[in-house]
Design an enzyme around this catalytic site. Structure first.
Site, mmCIF file in Angstrom:
data_model
loop_
_atom_site.group_PDB
_atom_site.id
_atom_site.type_symbol
_atom_site.label_atom_id
_atom_site.label_comp_id
_atom_site.label_asym_id
_atom_site.label_seq_id
_atom_site.Cartn_x
_atom_site.Cartn_y
_atom_site.Cartn_z
ATOM 1 N N LYS A 199 0.834 -1.217 0.000
ATOM 2 C CA LYS A 199 0.000 0.000 0.000
ATOM 3 C C LYS A 199 0.869 1.267 0.000
ATOM 4 C CE LYS A 199 -3.290 2.871 0.426
ATOM 5 N NZ LYS A 199 -4.405 3.127 -0.441
ATOM 6 N N CYS A 207 -4.365 11.378 0.891
ATOM 7 C CA CYS A 207 -3.569 10.146 0.864
ATOM 8 C C CYS A 207 -2.105 10.357 0.485
ATOM 9 C CB CYS A 207 -4.213 9.142 -0.078
ATOM 10 S SG CYS A 207 -5.909 8.794 0.386
ATOM 11 N N ARG A 211 -9.136 18.339 1.691
ATOM 12 C CA ARG A 211 -7.889 18.054 2.421
ATOM 13 C C ARG A 211 -6.691 18.171 1.481
ATOM 14 N NH1 ARG A 211 -9.580 12.519 5.206
ATOM 15 N NH2 ARG A 211 -10.722 12.361 3.249
HETATM 16 C C1 UGA Z 1 -5.031 7.780 -4.153
HETATM 17 C C2 UGA Z 1 -4.700 6.517 -4.982
HETATM 18 O O1 UGA Z 1 -4.849 6.795 -6.374
HETATM 19 C C3 UGA Z 1 -5.629 5.356 -4.598
HETATM 20 O O2 UGA Z 1 -5.261 4.190 -5.306
HETATM 21 C C4 UGA Z 1 -5.505 5.113 -3.097
HETATM 22 O O3 UGA Z 1 -6.348 4.069 -2.668
HETATM 23 C C5 UGA Z 1 -5.869 6.387 -2.363
HETATM 24 O O4 UGA Z 1 -4.963 7.441 -2.774
HETATM 25 C C6 UGA Z 1 -5.737 6.124 -0.881
HETATM 26 O O5 UGA Z 1 -4.627 5.833 -0.427
HETATM 27 O O6 UGA Z 1 -6.754 6.111 -0.176
HETATM 28 P P1 UGA Z 1 -6.892 9.711 -4.313
HETATM 29 O O7 UGA Z 1 -6.139 10.388 -3.207
HETATM 30 O O8 UGA Z 1 -8.371 9.573 -4.205
HETATM 31 O O9 UGA Z 1 -6.345 8.195 -4.497
HETATM 32 O O10 UGA Z 1 -6.605 10.524 -5.633
HETATM 33 P P2 UGA Z 1 -5.782 10.337 -6.995
HETATM 34 O O11 UGA Z 1 -6.732 10.232 -8.101
HETATM 35 O O12 UGA Z 1 -4.747 9.308 -6.881
HETATM 36 O O13 UGA Z 1 -5.066 11.774 -7.092
HETATM 37 C C7 UGA Z 1 -4.141 12.180 -6.091
HETATM 38 C C8 UGA Z 1 -3.521 13.494 -6.448
HETATM 39 O O14 UGA Z 1 -2.629 13.364 -7.566
HETATM 40 C C9 UGA Z 1 -4.515 14.574 -6.856
HETATM 41 O O15 UGA Z 1 -4.119 15.785 -6.248
HETATM 42 C C10 UGA Z 1 -4.385 14.663 -8.358
HETATM 43 O O16 UGA Z 1 -4.690 15.935 -8.862
HETATM 44 C C11 UGA Z 1 -2.908 14.357 -8.534
HETATM 45 N N1 UGA Z 1 -2.572 13.797 -9.860
HETATM 46 C C12 UGA Z 1 -3.036 12.566 -10.226
HETATM 47 C C13 UGA Z 1 -1.756 14.519 -10.726
HETATM 48 O O17 UGA Z 1 -1.303 15.631 -10.401
HETATM 49 N N2 UGA Z 1 -1.433 13.967 -11.936
HETATM 50 C C14 UGA Z 1 -1.882 12.759 -12.304
HETATM 51 O O18 UGA Z 1 -1.524 12.305 -13.424
HETATM 52 C C15 UGA Z 1 -2.711 12.036 -11.442
#
Ligand code: UGA
Length: 431
Positions: free
Chosen positions: A205, A261, A328
């Site tokens: 994880k 996260c 958050r």
């Molecule tokens: C993330 C993981 O993707 C999940 O697999 C995991 O279960 C979760 O954390 C957790 O640990 O609970 P999440 O925080 O919902 O999920 O959001 P993401 O879609 O992963 O995005 C995270 C951040 O990365 C956002 O700020 C998003 O804008 C940024 N991001 C994402 C980018 O800047 N570029 C990208 O290409 C993708």
């Protein structure tokens, strides 16, 4: 099967609901009385597509119930999920006091064999600690139990989809009995199940989230080089991502990763590595690049606008990412605070996060119920979240409403040549 889920945050509520959906009897426990009262009535405290209908359906079909009484949840259940939060401490390590408290309570009310599952994101060795805590608490009571690590990989905004159709299910166990029961529990999800030892599951994880964060910081650094050299990061990311070994996902440049996260988990992974005697150098760089990326974007706004004081600036997108109202570690907070400090008048719009944003953003921010009213007389539009509504905005209307047609886009949602054609002064990231 009879299941108890302790903690009704994103992970707990979605896990409990999806396990009810697949036919189990689930009792969700939380010590927040008003939250449990709302949930009993099918009112969901978070914006998450599909969740409300799933919760309501399973309450109606009597597979999903809610309580504040942990004993009521633990007693009849064979499987108990710990889904409480593990917030960051000031030094970056994970605060595991909620996990410890819950482990003690479970032990207190344990009456027969139970499987205690850690679903919250926790550092390696937590499972061992939970086991020791329960053993200590049970004292002379001779009750058999197994501790399991079963990390959750759902994303906010697509939580139900991710949980109902997971790309893998990781079960970290030390007993065959627990492995067999959980394999049966997860059978309806028709996903690849990986059985590991408890510590490996815990590291899977942390390492998964840290790797995704690494991809983001990497592409953000490449975007800086694109900007310095005159290349286009979107073209570069596409060209890289088509190599299946690299993959297209998580190569979207922007203003850095936020949310509840990645920032927390990267810090916690660095910290636990340190405690184990290892300096996780790459992850320290990932954190540094992420912090610099948003500062770079704020400087970009300042450079584009020259004087910030008394300017009316519109910010589109407050949630940390689209399809959620989660504020958050939302980059919008840091951006708006910096602009307010410089004397700007901020007008903000987000399709769903405004209610939550009100309590975390500076109080003189003006919130608009309508995407277009937020632009009236504005001297610049800053885009902080890539909501579909923004991508589909009527650009002629945007142009007509703004005092100055300046757009600073932190998410690269528009085509620069189209924006130029429409007469905007358009700045984005890495192109
Ligand atoms: C993330 C993981 O993707 C999940 O697999 C995991 O279960 C979760 O954390 C957790 O640990 O609970 P999440 O925080 O919902 O999920 O959001 P993401 O879609 O992963 O995005 C995270 C951040 O990365 C956002 O700020 C998003 O804008 C940024 N991001 C994402 C980018 O800047 N570029 C990208 O290409 C993708």
């Amino acid at each position: 099967m009879k299941i108890c889920v302790i903690g009704t945050g994103y992970v707990g509520l979605v896990t409990g609901t999806c396990l009810a959906e697949t036919g189990n009897t689930v009792i969700c426990v939380d010590n927040d009385k008003s939250k449990i009262l709302s949930l009993k009535n099918g009112v969901i405290p978070i914006y998450e597509p599909e969740l409300e209908e799933f919760v309501k359906k399973n309450i109606k079909e009597k597979r999903l119930t809610f309580t504040t009484d942990i004993q009521e949840g633990v007693n009849p259940s064979q499987i108990i999920f710990i889904c409480v939060s593990t917030p960051p401490r000031a030094d970056g390590s994970a605060d595991l006091s909620f996990v410890e408290n819950v482990a003690r309570s479970i032990a207190l009310y344990m009456n027969e064999y139970k499987i205690i599952i850690d679903k919250s994101t926790v550092p390696v060795e937590t499972g061992q600690r939970v086991e020791e805590t329960i053993k200590r608490q049970l004292k002379d009571k001779n009750i058999e139990f197994d501790v399991v690590s079963n990390p959750e990989f759902l994303r906010e905004g697509s939580a139900i989809h991710d949980s109902m159709k997971p790309d893998r299910i990781v079960i970290g166990v030390s007993s065959q009995k627990a492995a067999d029961i959980l394999t049966r529990l997860y059978e309806p999800f028709q996903a690849k199940i990986i059985i590991t030892n408890i510590k490996s599951a815990e590291i899977i994880k942390h390492a998964s989230n840290s790797f995704l964060a690494t991809k983001i910081s990497f592409i953000n650094e490449v975007s800086r080089i694109c900007e310095l050299s005159g290349a286009n990061i979107e073209e570069v990311a596409l060209g890289m991502g088509l190599d299946p070994r690299i993959g297209r996902q998580f190569l979207q440049t922007g203003i850095g990763y936020g949310g509840s996260c990645f920032p927390k988990d990267v810090s916690a992974f660095i910290k636990i590595s340190e405690e184990l005697g290892y300096d996780f150098k790459i992850l320290k760089a990932v954190e540094k690049v992420n912090a610099e990326q948003i500062e770079f974007f704020i400087k970009k706004i300042e450079k584009t606008l020259w004087i910030i004081k008394d300017k009316k600036i519109t910010v589109w997108g407050l949630a940390f990412k689209p399809d959620t109202d989660d504020m958050r570690n939302a980059p919008s907070i840091q951006i708006i605070e910096a602009l307010v400090k410089d004397g700007a008048e901020i007008h903000a719009y987000d399709p769903v996060a405004m209610e939550k944003a009100r309590s975390v953003l500076p109080e003189d921010v003006v919130f608009h119920d309508d995407i277009y009213s937020s632009l009236q007389g504005s001297e610049a539009l800053v885009i902080a979240t890539e909501w579909e509504d923004f991508k589909n905005a009527d650009l002629d209307r945007v142009m007509a409403l703004m005092e100055q047609p300046i757009v600073v886009d932190g998410r690269n949602i528009f085509d620069p040549s189209l924006m130029k054609e429409k007469g905007f002064m358009y700045t984005s990231i890495g192109r």
